[in-house]
Scaffold this active site. Structure first.
Site, mmCIF file in Angstrom:
data_model
loop_
_atom_site.group_PDB
_atom_site.id
_atom_site.type_symbol
_atom_site.label_atom_id
_atom_site.label_comp_id
_atom_site.label_asym_id
_atom_site.label_seq_id
_atom_site.Cartn_x
_atom_site.Cartn_y
_atom_site.Cartn_z
ATOM 1 N N ASP A 11 10.242 7.238 -2.247
ATOM 2 C CA ASP A 11 8.547 6.491 -2.399
ATOM 3 C C ASP A 11 7.952 5.740 -1.464
ATOM 4 O O ASP A 11 8.705 4.169 -1.824
ATOM 5 C CB ASP A 11 8.974 5.660 -4.305
ATOM 6 C CG ASP A 11 7.500 5.800 -4.696
ATOM 7 O OD1 ASP A 11 6.242 5.438 -4.264
ATOM 8 O OD2 ASP A 11 7.248 5.879 -5.835
ATOM 9 N N CYS A 51 0.628 8.093 -5.643
ATOM 10 C CA CYS A 51 1.691 8.302 -6.377
ATOM 11 C C CYS A 51 1.527 9.438 -6.897
ATOM 12 O O CYS A 51 1.733 10.772 -6.748
ATOM 13 C CB CYS A 51 2.715 7.896 -6.801
ATOM 14 S SG CYS A 51 3.628 5.886 -6.340
ATOM 15 N N ASP A 311 6.481 10.367 -0.762
ATOM 16 C CA ASP A 311 5.269 10.604 -1.515
ATOM 17 C C ASP A 311 3.914 10.601 -0.605
ATOM 18 O O ASP A 311 3.727 11.441 -0.312
ATOM 19 C CB ASP A 311 4.887 10.500 -2.912
ATOM 20 C CG ASP A 311 5.164 9.590 -3.614
ATOM 21 O OD1 ASP A 311 5.739 8.903 -2.600
ATOM 22 O OD2 ASP A 311 4.929 8.582 -4.667
ATOM 23 N N HIS A 312 4.015 9.493 -0.601
ATOM 24 C CA HIS A 312 2.829 8.874 0.572
ATOM 25 C C HIS A 312 3.710 7.956 1.531
ATOM 26 O O HIS A 312 4.464 7.704 1.458
ATOM 27 C CB HIS A 312 1.668 8.040 -0.044
ATOM 28 C CG HIS A 312 2.353 7.405 -1.572
ATOM 29 N ND1 HIS A 312 2.938 5.764 -1.340
ATOM 30 C CD2 HIS A 312 2.661 7.800 -2.477
ATOM 31 C CE1 HIS A 312 2.817 5.301 -2.086
ATOM 32 N NE2 HIS A 312 2.992 6.084 -3.519
#
Length: 502
Positions: A11, A51, A311-312
């Site tokens: 994450d 997210c 995710d980012h």
């Protein structure tokens, strides 16, 4: 024989933070070793932030304009196919370790169903091997089991109210990452058939804290200075969205127990936070190495497809910002490494790829088809060493900043909720940012790679701005939902053109 499939997401991991990608400071030897046997995608971008929207693009193969998960808490429409549902059709029991941040479709549940009280739901189709939510409660219970005594609270992350290199009150084998790896390795030993596992690590997501030796692995003085305007006021002047958000970012969102605003951190503070963030990345890499070693020791290595991504990303002080969102690459450029034992490794891809490409890639490898339109395309040709015909020449991502609960953003900006969004198209030369009801942005990336100067209103760039606006419009028109668009009812019955003819 079907391969094992391991999908790993970390994450908030910046795409430049891999030593295999050329970072001058961060060391990620285990991910580097995976890249040496697989394919490293250098220009891979998230579909959205934060997210939930970002993960929806991974899990559905759709852009945000189609999956419509706008914010954390926006439900995922139950009609959409997902990686997990497709894996079940392929004969797997896809099993989750961590979280998916997918809010269920409320139309499929009773209003009193407790699943509707949290956005941290589990993607339909997954069996839960081990849940780990952002409040850490499953990990904290595990710590109590290991240690005995009183169950710890989240104050265990506290390292001081100011950035520093103090270690939190847990060790390197007690981290949330170690917890999930332990659970996965135990589960893997129980499998008697080809398996599909999704490990969703919390780190390097804040709070920024990491135990010895990772907390002091990197010298703050060696970290790069943040890329930003000289003053907060100059940064805010770039666009009204920045003027609204930047002064409000709280330090407590990134450092447990901190008070004040992110704008009050100086360059020394940012250097300390960057060093800690890099240490968190190396901690995840070390735990990821345990997985690779276990797969090799168990004889699974040559039968397992491995995908490592995020995710980012994380702004990490650039443009006076921490976290994710907005329009800068620092929020959306993410790592991607794929290792397929059926293909020769050691390749690097510089083409623009998207999080929406992961579902098409996996369903093709599993031998099943998506049950709805896909915005992404399979990356398998790249794995085989060839560029797919007609591949995109750009990255595309979106950000939605509506607040449907409080309406605070809408009122502050004088916008309707449906106007609180933006779409970004960027290639090697320019980045264009379109808002429905706010001024556009255009960055000349060749002259201004740091995205500091908006030239959208410069007369010399008006033709370029128009060209990129048209390119973005064409992209959106091409990617309208095509699920039934290639079908037609005829006197002979329903007809549909095969996918490869479209």
């Amino acid at each position: 024989m079907r391969p094992n499939i391991l999908l790993v997401t970390a994450d908030q991991w910046r795409g430049d933070c891999l030593s295999a990608a050329g970072h001058g400071l961060v060391k990620t030897p285990n991910i580097d070793s995976l890249a040496q046997e697989g394919v490293l995608f250098r220009r891979h971008y998230a579909g959205a932030a934060p997210c939930s929207p970002a993960r929806a693009s991974i899990y559905t193969g759709l852009y945000q304009m189609n999956h419509r998960v706008c914010r954390n808490g926006s439900p995922l429409d139950a009609r959409f196919d997902t990686i997990a549902l497709a894996a079940r059709r392929a004969g797997y029991d896809p099993t989750l370790f961590g979280y998916t941040d997918v809010s269920p479709d409320p139309r499929r549940h009773d209003p009193q169903d407790p699943h509707l009280k949290s956005y941290e739901g589990v993607l339909p189709g997954f069996t839960t091997g081990q849940l780990l939510l952002e409040d850490d409660r499953q990990w904290l219970s595990w710590l109590q089991e290991r240690r005995g005594g009183t169950r710890p609270s989240r104050d265990i992350h506290f390292t001081g109210s100011r950035p520093g290199q103090t270690a939190p009150a847990y060790t390197a084998d007690e981290t949330p990452t170690a917890f999930l790896v332990d659970r996965f390795l135990s589960w893997r030993q129980e499998q008697t058939a080809p398996w599909f596992a999704h490990i969703s690590f919390l780190r390097p997501h804040p709070p920024f804290s990491v135990p010895e030796p990772f907390n002091r692995l990197y010298d703050p003085a060696a970290t790069a200075r943040p890329l930003r305007h000289a003053t907060l006021e100059e940064e805010m002047a770039v666009h009204p969205l920045l003027a609204l958000f930047l002064p409000l970012l709280p330090q407590s969102a990134f450092l447990h127990g901190a008070e004040g605003k992110v704008k009050d951190w100086n360059e020394a503070d940012i250097a300390l936070l960057r060093a800690t963030y890099y240490g968190m990345i190396s901690e995840v890499d070390a735990q990821f190495g345990r997985i690779l070693q276990a797969l090799k020791a168990a004889g699974d290595w040559d039968d397992t497809v491995i995908i490592f991504t995020s995710d980012h990303a994380e702004m990490l002080g650039d443009h006076w910002m921490f976290g994710k969102g907005g329009f800068h690459d620092g929020s959306y450029h993410i790592p991607l490494v794929i290792r397929d034992p059926a293909e020769r490794g050691g390749k690097t891809v510089d083409a623009f790829t998207s999080a929406a490409d992961l579902m098409p890639t996996l369903i093709e490898r599993m031998g099943v088809s998506a049950r709805n339109h896909q915005d992404g395309r399979s990356l398998r040709p790249f794995l085989a060493g060839r560029a797919p015909q007609g591949w995109r020449d750009h990255a595309f991502f979106e950000f939605d900043f509506r607040d449907v609960v409080s309406n605070r953003i809408e009122e502050a900006m004088g916008l309707q909720s449906a106007q609180c969004n933006m779409a970004v198209i960027r290639d090697h030369d320019f980045k264009y940012v379109h808002f429905p009801a706010l001024p556009p942005l255009l960055f000349d990336l060749a002259a201004d790679p740091g995205e500091l100067t908006n030239v959208a209103e410069d007369p010399a760039y008006l033709a370029i701005r128009l060209r990129y606006a048209e390119k973005l419009l064409a992209l959106r028109a091409e990617h309208l939902d095509q699920t039934l668009a290639f079908s037609e009812l005829t006197p002979e019955g329903p007809l549909s053109r095969p996918r490869h003819e479209r």
